[in-house]
Design a protein around this motif. Structure first.
Motif, PDB file in Angstrom:
ATOM      1  N   UNK A   1       0.901  -1.387   0.181  1.00  0.00           N
ATOM      2  CA  UNK A   1       0.018  -0.001  -0.013  1.00  0.00           C
ATOM      3  C   UNK A   1       0.847   1.312   0.021  1.00  0.00           C
ATOM      4  N   UNK A   2       0.788   1.880  -1.032  1.00  0.00           N
ATOM      5  CA  UNK A   2       1.776   3.059  -1.382  1.00  0.00           C
ATOM      6  C   UNK A   2       1.130   4.306  -1.733  1.00  0.00           C
ATOM      7  N   UNK A   3       1.353   5.460  -0.853  1.00  0.00           N
ATOM      8  CA  UNK A   3       0.644   6.692  -0.982  1.00  0.00           C
ATOM      9  C   UNK A   3       0.815   7.653  -0.005  1.00  0.00           C
ATOM     10  N   UNK A   4       0.256   8.835  -0.131  1.00  0.00           N
ATOM     11  CA  UNK A   4       0.610   9.963   0.791  1.00  0.00           C
ATOM     12  C   UNK A   4      -0.041   9.571   2.352  1.00  0.00           C
ATOM     13  N   UNK A   5       0.392  10.390   3.246  1.00  0.00           N
ATOM     14  CA  UNK A   5       0.065  10.043   4.660  1.00  0.00           C
ATOM     15  C   UNK A   5      -1.379  10.601   4.791  1.00  0.00           C
ATOM     16  N   UNK A   6      -2.084   9.925   5.760  1.00  0.00           N
ATOM     17  CA  UNK A   6      -3.487   9.971   5.908  1.00  0.00           C
ATOM     18  C   UNK A   6      -4.563   9.401   5.071  1.00  0.00           C
ATOM     19  N   UNK A   7      -3.970   8.511   4.326  1.00  0.00           N
ATOM     20  CA  UNK A   7      -4.935   7.599   3.443  1.00  0.00           C
ATOM     21  C   UNK A   7      -5.183   6.460   3.904  1.00  0.00           C
ATOM     22  N   UNK A   8      -4.912   6.125   5.174  1.00  0.00           N
ATOM     23  CA  UNK A   8      -5.579   4.765   5.913  1.00  0.00           C
ATOM     24  C   UNK A   8      -4.729   3.769   5.653  1.00  0.00           C
ATOM     25  N   UNK A   9      -3.459   3.764   4.989  1.00  0.00           N
ATOM     26  CA  UNK A   9      -2.764   2.497   4.430  1.00  0.00           C
ATOM     27  C   UNK A   9      -2.732   1.553   5.720  1.00  0.00           C
ATOM     28  N   UNK A  10      -2.185   2.116   6.751  1.00  0.00           N
ATOM     29  CA  UNK A  10      -1.591   1.446   8.252  1.00  0.00           C
ATOM     30  C   UNK A  10      -2.943   0.670   8.698  1.00  0.00           C
TER      31      UNK A  10
END
Length: 357
Positions: A156-165
């Motif tokens: 899961x790759x992308x900006x902070x705050x996108x809910x990946x973790x």
């Protein structure tokens, strides 16, 4: 011409009750004023936002909403309220984010093919019997959850705050509850972001804890305290720095590697080869927030290139539109991208498709 009150039937949209010279009037009737407030996240100010964005006049009192304006714009507005109401009936709490998502999904031509609010809840991730199910808040999050469900290794790759973790950990807890795995391993690299570990006070454990604290915080929002303590005591949930993974074989585990952009290429290879039988792995990271020394290449960058065509490995790429924190976070990320890389910055080729393999 008198208005006609129309209650939205399940799965149907009411039609404008009067049309003259391109103008239309539509009245939507709901059970009571509380329902109307629920549709606008208990914030009547959002109705003003809708008026300005769509270009309709909106009047509401008691349990009804009246829409006046151009017929096409009135239809747009009715689709927004129908989407919000269907989501509400499906158990989704309408907050500002959900309201704005419905507004953008109808008013933005570029969002024409994105799923509506009800479709976002098609995957419900149950982490605890006493917690509400976790559902996607954006199209990118929905694709991410689908990718996790269908692949043993996911990036899961992308900006902070996108809910990946958060979504990765929710999926891990759901798998543990369903006994699909026997334990959860949560790990992060302990890489300094401007301050050396050696200069921080305390022993090694106290120095490492701040790097792992976000994982603990996320767990507390997903699981009741008593349940989490039970999991930790029985070592069904383990949180440890990445360096502790070396030499281990992780069988029947759901493994989440967070902040993977700060792994070296050697660490990433070591981590990915820890997987044992019956295990699942999710790797999350943001390639724009690498804190490694200039002479060290990010393991996340190498892995996204080396593994992109390997069957069974899925990639989910997030964009600024998937940010679910404060709305200014999207603007901040976009502004920095423009400042650092120029106005004509185009997405990386792999980011144009959300899922691969």
């Amino acid at each position: 011409m008198a208005d006609k009150d129309l209650s939205p039937a399940a799965g149907e949209l009411p039609t404008p009750s009067s049309v003259a010279d391109g103008a239309a009037t539509l009245t939507l009737q709901y059970d009571n004023a509380r329902t109307v407030l629920a549709l606008c996240a208990n914030d009547p100010g959002l109705l003003k936002v809708l008026e300005e964005k769509i270009g309709v006049k909106l009047t509401t009192r008691d349990g009804w909403i009246k829409l006046d304006g151009d017929a096409a714009k009135v239809e747009q507005a009715r689709k927004i309220f129908a989407q919000l109401d269907l989501a509400r009936q499906d158990g989704i709490t309408i907050r500002k984010h959900e309201f704005m998502y419905a507004l953008r999904s109808v008013s933005d031509p570029a969002a024409e093919s994105v799923p509506d609010l009800k479709a976002l809840s098609s995957i419900k991730v149950l982490t605890s019997a006493r917690k509400m199910a976790v559902v996607a808040k954006t199209a990118g999050q929905l694709e991410y959850l689908k990718t996790i469900a269908t692949h043993d290794v996911v990036f899961g790759i992308g900006p902070a705050g996108t809910g990946k973790t958060y979504l990765a950990m929710a999926s891990a807890l759901a798998a543990l509850r369903k006994e699909e795995v026997a334990r959860i391993i949560l790990t992060r690299p302990a890489v300094e972001a401007g301050e050396a570990l050696g200069f921080l006070p305390g022993d090694l454990q106290e120095k490492i804890f701040p790097y792992l604290r976000p994982l603990y915080d996320a767990l507390h929002t997903l699981v009741e305290t008593e349940e989490l303590q039970k999991y930790m005591e029985k070592r069904m949930i383990e949180i440890a720095p990445l360096a502790y993974m070396r030499g281990r074989t992780l069988d029947h585990a759901f493994i989440v590697l967070d902040e993977a952009q700060n792994t070296t290429t050697e660490q990433m290879f070591m981590f990915l080869t820890r997987m044992g039988q019956g295990s699942k792995c999710v790797v999350t990271g943001d390639r724009t927030q690498i804190d490694l020394p200039a002479n060290k290449r990010s393991g996340l960058v190498e892995a996204s290139q080396a593994l992109k065509n390997v069957p069974g490995i899925g990639f989910a790429y997030f964009e600024e539109s998937d940010v679910v924190r404060h709305e200014l976070v999207q603007a901040i990320i976009r502004a920095y991208r423009q400042h650092r890389y120029g106005e004509q910055l185009a997405p990386a080729p792999e980011e144009r498709g959300r899922r691969k393999n």
